[in-house]
Write an enzyme that holds these catalytic residues in place. Sequence first.
Site, short mmCIF file in Angstrom:
data_model
loop_
_atom_site.label_atom_id
_atom_site.label_comp_id
_atom_site.label_asym_id
_atom_site.label_seq_id
_atom_site.Cartn_x
_atom_site.Cartn_y
_atom_site.Cartn_z
N ASP A 214 -0.59 2.51 -7.77
CA ASP A 214 -0.58 3.80 -7.09
C ASP A 214 -0.90 4.97 -8.00
OD1 ASP A 214 -0.11 5.30 -4.73
OD2 ASP A 214 1.92 5.78 -5.39
N VAL B 198 6.79 5.58 0.07
CA VAL B 198 8.15 6.07 -0.19
C VAL B 198 8.51 5.81 -1.64
CG1 VAL B 198 10.59 5.82 0.40
CG2 VAL B 198 8.85 5.60 2.20
#
Length: 290
Positions: free
Chosen positions: A84, A234
């Site tokens: 990410d 999240v």
Amino acid sequence: MPLAATGELVGRAAAARSAVLAFNVITLEHVEAVVAGAEAAGAPVVLQVSENAVKFRQGRLLPLARAAVAAAERAAVPVALHLDHVQSEDLLRQAPDAGFGSVMYDASRLPYAENLAATAAATEWAHARGLWIEAELGEVGGKDGRPPLDAHAPGARTDPAEAHAFVTGSGVDALAVAVGNTHAMTERTAALDHDLIKRLAGALDVPLVLHGSSGVPDGELTAAVSGGIAKVNVGTALNLALTGAIRGFLAARPDVVDCRAYLTAGREAMAERVRRLIEVTGTPSAAPAS
């Protein structure tokens, strides 16, 4: 079971008008909690390792990645592994050999033309190696300690026409969008632009990704998924659960020095948060369709 493919999980969620949850992990306890929460919910999940997490782990990707792969392979539900917010070209190139099937290449800090050129080059490299790739257009504020953008600031919202041109020109498989969401929120007070989400979903033929979801209330998340968000990221919510549980445990038992005791409490709190968020967003069951 074998590692799942992020693209397949997101595509399945998008087809079902739901979303798959993607949780950022920093420690082994994060990894174990995410898998446990997904198993309790009976749903697939994505484990995400960010570039910041790699920096925290002294610049070494493999220890956490190998742990995540091992946990995924022993999970009772499909688990994918995603790298990410990658800005480093060197880190991007480590992804395939470390077990990652997907990557979010983040050049959103650059002006549009430079973002497009850098993302297109990263996408070409990634696709040649079988990687599913996500990018970001519009600025999701709050990253790396920066304050959130004002709602009317340039780049604070993703423009649908510009997004269409960006996806077409870069060839990415999914797009993270700025729709009122902000990274690193510790209170769930974000108000999303649901009309914009629907317009973006109508303008693009790739799944939409919501970053900074920890600060989004349940009702807003549910509405965002109904509007077209197919991947929900999240991170901070897990850290809030972990830290809160550890603080509470040590306040009640200040004599405890064995970290296994309070880390167990933290891991269980994170697992419950994972289960609850999966329930809110309606992630499709891990069971194969009949």
